[in-house]
Structures are given as C-alpha cells and as structure tokens.
Design a protein around this motif. Sequence first.
Motif, PDB file in Angstrom:
ATOM      1  N   GLY A  40      49.275  42.121  38.508  1.00 33.87           N
ATOM      2  CA  GLY A  40      50.371  41.188  38.644  1.00 33.87           C
ATOM      3  C   GLY A  40      50.087  39.997  39.526  1.00 33.87           C
ATOM      4  N   GLU A  41      50.187  40.153  40.822  1.00 37.33           N
ATOM      5  CA  GLU A  41      50.176  39.086  41.811  1.00 37.33           C
ATOM      6  C   GLU A  41      48.793  38.445  41.992  1.00 37.33           C
ATOM      7  OE1 GLU A  41      50.754  39.180  46.588  1.00 37.33           O
ATOM      8  OE2 GLU A  41      51.654  40.747  45.419  1.00 37.33           O
ATOM      9  N   PHE A  42      48.633  37.214  41.519  1.00 35.97           N
ATOM     10  CA  PHE A  42      47.343  36.522  41.584  1.00 35.97           C
ATOM     11  C   PHE A  42      47.316  35.517  42.723  1.00 35.97           C
ATOM     12  CE2 PHE A  42      48.154  37.607  37.160  1.00 35.97           C
ATOM     13  CZ  PHE A  42      47.045  38.382  36.909  1.00 35.97           C
ATOM     14  N   LYS A  43      46.120  35.108  43.091  1.00 35.04           N
ATOM     15  CA  LYS A  43      45.940  34.060  44.090  1.00 35.04           C
ATOM     16  C   LYS A  43      44.839  33.140  43.580  1.00 35.04           C
ATOM     17  CE  LYS A  43      45.247  33.404  49.018  1.00 35.04           C
ATOM     18  NZ  LYS A  43      46.586  33.024  49.443  1.00 35.04           N
ATOM     19  N   VAL A  44      45.017  31.855  43.751  1.00 31.19           N
ATOM     20  CA  VAL A  44      44.014  30.877  43.338  1.00 31.19           C
ATOM     21  C   VAL A  44      43.454  30.240  44.600  1.00 31.19           C
ATOM     22  CG1 VAL A  44      43.600  28.757  42.055  1.00 31.19           C
ATOM     23  CG2 VAL A  44      45.221  30.441  41.179  1.00 31.19           C
ATOM     24  N   VAL A  45      42.115  30.194  44.685  1.00 32.93           N
ATOM     25  CA  VAL A  45      41.468  29.575  45.838  1.00 32.93           C
ATOM     26  C   VAL A  45      40.530  28.475  45.354  1.00 32.93           C
ATOM     27  CG1 VAL A  45      41.582  31.623  47.286  1.00 32.93           C
ATOM     28  CG2 VAL A  45      39.571  31.234  45.898  1.00 32.93           C
ATOM     29  N   LEU A  46      40.358  27.483  46.193  1.00 31.94           N
ATOM     30  CA  LEU A  46      39.415  26.412  45.893  1.00 31.94           C
ATOM     31  C   LEU A  46      38.096  26.760  46.563  1.00 31.94           C
ATOM     32  CD1 LEU A  46      38.565  23.612  44.878  1.00 31.94           C
ATOM     33  CD2 LEU A  46      39.495  22.680  47.014  1.00 31.94           C
ATOM     34  N   ASP A  47      37.065  26.897  45.760  1.00 34.67           N
ATOM     35  CA  ASP A  47      35.730  27.122  46.306  1.00 34.67           C
ATOM     36  C   ASP A  47      35.001  25.789  46.277  1.00 34.67           C
ATOM     37  OD1 ASP A  47      33.498  28.525  47.332  1.00 34.67           O
ATOM     38  OD2 ASP A  47      32.637  28.537  45.326  1.00 34.67           O
ATOM     39  N   LYS A  48      34.800  25.209  47.436  1.00 30.31           N
ATOM     40  CA  LYS A  48      34.190  23.884  47.513  1.00 30.31           C
ATOM     41  C   LYS A  48      32.730  23.906  47.083  1.00 30.31           C
ATOM     42  CE  LYS A  48      37.436  22.241  50.914  1.00 30.31           C
ATOM     43  NZ  LYS A  48      37.676  21.806  52.281  1.00 30.31           N
ATOM     44  N   GLU A  49      32.028  25.018  47.318  1.00 31.14           N
ATOM     45  CA  GLU A  49      30.615  25.091  46.920  1.00 31.14           C
ATOM     46  C   GLU A  49      30.460  25.108  45.410  1.00 31.14           C
ATOM     47  OE1 GLU A  49      27.895  27.645  49.028  1.00 31.14           O
ATOM     48  OE2 GLU A  49      29.300  27.727  50.709  1.00 31.14           O
ATOM     49  N   LEU A  50      31.343  25.849  44.704  1.00 29.78           N
ATOM     50  CA  LEU A  50      31.307  25.862  43.239  1.00 29.78           C
ATOM     51  C   LEU A  50      31.990  24.630  42.664  1.00 29.78           C
ATOM     52  CD1 LEU A  50      32.192  29.565  42.290  1.00 29.78           C
ATOM     53  CD2 LEU A  50      29.979  28.455  42.070  1.00 29.78           C
ATOM     54  N   GLY A  51      32.854  24.007  43.470  1.00 29.23           N
ATOM     55  CA  GLY A  51      33.584  22.845  43.002  1.00 29.23           C
ATOM     56  C   GLY A  51      34.624  23.189  41.952  1.00 29.23           C
ATOM     57  N   ARG A  52      35.282  24.348  42.130  1.00 24.82           N
ATOM     58  CA  ARG A  52      36.277  24.772  41.147  1.00 24.82           C
ATOM     59  C   ARG A  52      37.268  25.736  41.779  1.00 24.82           C
ATOM     60  NH1 ARG A  52      35.145  27.530  36.319  1.00 24.82           N
ATOM     61  NH2 ARG A  52      37.025  28.648  36.731  1.00 24.82           N
ATOM     62  N   LEU A  53      38.355  25.934  41.053  1.00 27.78           N
ATOM     63  CA  LEU A  53      39.337  26.932  41.460  1.00 27.78           C
ATOM     64  C   LEU A  53      38.896  28.289  40.939  1.00 27.78           C
ATOM     65  CD1 LEU A  53      42.613  24.981  40.625  1.00 27.78           C
ATOM     66  CD2 LEU A  53      41.618  25.372  42.882  1.00 27.78           C
ATOM     67  N   VAL A  54      39.140  29.332  41.721  1.00 26.09           N
ATOM     68  CA  VAL A  54      38.786  30.690  41.333  1.00 26.09           C
ATOM     69  C   VAL A  54      40.035  31.544  41.430  1.00 26.09           C
ATOM     70  CG1 VAL A  54      37.351  32.687  41.869  1.00 26.09           C
ATOM     71  CG2 VAL A  54      36.427  30.394  42.168  1.00 26.09           C
ATOM     72  N   LEU A  55      40.274  32.339  40.397  1.00 27.26           N
ATOM     73  CA  LEU A  55      41.436  33.216  40.337  1.00 27.26           C
ATOM     74  C   LEU A  55      41.086  34.569  40.926  1.00 27.26           C
ATOM     75  CD1 LEU A  55      44.341  33.636  39.196  1.00 27.26           C
ATOM     76  CD2 LEU A  55      43.242  34.497  37.136  1.00 27.26           C
ATOM     77  N   LEU A  56      41.883  35.028  41.901  1.00 24.97           N
ATOM     78  CA  LEU A  56      41.725  36.359  42.466  1.00 24.97           C
ATOM     79  C   LEU A  56      42.866  37.219  41.955  1.00 24.97           C
ATOM     80  CD1 LEU A  56      40.045  34.574  44.449  1.00 24.97           C
ATOM     81  CD2 LEU A  56      40.589  36.253  46.176  1.00 24.97           C
ATOM     82  N   ALA A  57      42.525  38.364  41.400  1.00 19.51           N
ATOM     83  CA  ALA A  57      43.510  39.270  40.829  1.00 19.51           C
ATOM     84  C   ALA A  57      43.689  40.474  41.744  1.00 19.51           C
ATOM     85  CB  ALA A  57      43.058  39.741  39.446  1.00 19.51           C
ATOM     86  N   PRO A  58      44.882  41.031  41.786  1.00 20.96           N
ATOM     87  CA  PRO A  58      45.092  42.254  42.561  1.00 20.96           C
ATOM     88  C   PRO A  58      44.250  43.384  41.982  1.00 20.96           C
ATOM     89  CG  PRO A  58      47.174  41.376  41.747  1.00 20.96           C
ATOM     90  CD  PRO A  58      46.090  40.595  41.109  1.00 20.96           C
ATOM     91  N   TRP A  69      35.595  36.757  40.728  1.00 20.59           N
ATOM     92  CA  TRP A  69      34.154  36.540  40.592  1.00 20.59           C
ATOM     93  C   TRP A  69      33.939  35.345  39.683  1.00 20.59           C
ATOM     94  CZ3 TRP A  69      30.612  36.215  36.680  1.00 20.59           C
ATOM     95  CH2 TRP A  69      29.268  36.352  37.020  1.00 20.59           C
ATOM     96  N   HIS A  70      32.948  34.528  40.030  1.00 19.46           N
ATOM     97  CA  HIS A  70      32.572  33.427  39.157  1.00 19.46           C
ATOM     98  C   HIS A  70      31.157  33.000  39.483  1.00 19.46           C
ATOM     99  CE1 HIS A  70      32.521  29.672  36.979  1.00 19.46           C
ATOM    100  NE2 HIS A  70      33.604  30.095  36.356  1.00 19.46           N
ATOM    101  N   SER A  71      30.337  32.877  38.451  1.00 22.67           N
ATOM    102  CA  SER A  71      28.980  32.332  38.562  1.00 22.67           C
ATOM    103  C   SER A  71      28.162  32.941  39.702  1.00 22.67           C
ATOM    104  CB  SER A  71      29.039  30.813  38.734  1.00 22.67           C
ATOM    105  OG  SER A  71      29.716  30.227  37.657  1.00 22.67           O
TER     106      SER A  71
END
Length: 136
Positions: A40-58, A69-71
């Motif tokens: 359910g409850e997600f969080k979006v963070v900005l990863d400056k090193e990847l230069g993108r938003l990353v979705l964190l799932a419960p 996880w990304h790249s």
Amino acid sequence: MAETDYRPTLPCALCGEGEPSPIPSSGLCDFCRMRLLREGEFKVVLDKELGRLVLLAPVDSKNIRRAGWHSGVLFLQFGLEPSADGRALVRGDEIFRYSNVDRAWWVAFLTSESKGRFFHQTVRADAAKHPFTKIP
C-alpha cells in the motif's frame, strides 16, 4: 525486405531492468507490478546520483519499512530506530542508499521469508562491496 515497426522497449519504471508488462501497468515489469499490488503505502525519493525519482514500496518486515531498487542501487527505510532521548523506538524516516546490488539480489530479497535477516546476511555483511550513504 519488409519494414518492421520497431519500438525500443523501455525498462521497468521501478527496478529499471525487466520489460514492462503487456497489460497496462504504468511501465512496470510483471514482477514489480504484482509485488506492488499487494502493498500500500509508497514513498518517492529523489536520488541525485541516478538523477531520477525512485519508488519505495512497503515490505512485510519487522526491520525494514520500505524498499526500492533501481539500476544496481538499493534503497531502504528501516522500521524502527531509537528516539532522540534513547528511551523508545520510533518509526525511522531516513533512507539509506546501498551501491552494487544486482537485480537477482532484489528479486531474492522480495521473495525472502525474512527480509531483515536476508539483508543483514548479504548486503550488510559485505559493507566493502555495498557502500551506503544516507539520503537526506
């Protein structure tokens, strides 16, 4: 020679690896889509090193609150941490970024019985291979 309608397939919007599902899924691969449908409850963070938003799932864990996880980069938000006065445990808001984590690890983590134990026995146990930083 017949012309082919070739359109490159973009990687999964969550993990960055798998091919998006053939059914409408906002660009998620089948594995990530099925995983997210159960949570359910997600969080979006900005990863400056990847230069993108990353979705964190419960995740279903006593130790880990959310994961993404990304790249080759793992993002974790732990469940509980000591309060400022040290007398109680409170929900943690800090997010940690671990490098050099491959997609096979991510899939194994999501399907593991104990996510906290799996993380501590693999990524945390090899801190030299998986350096981490806090994301403010």
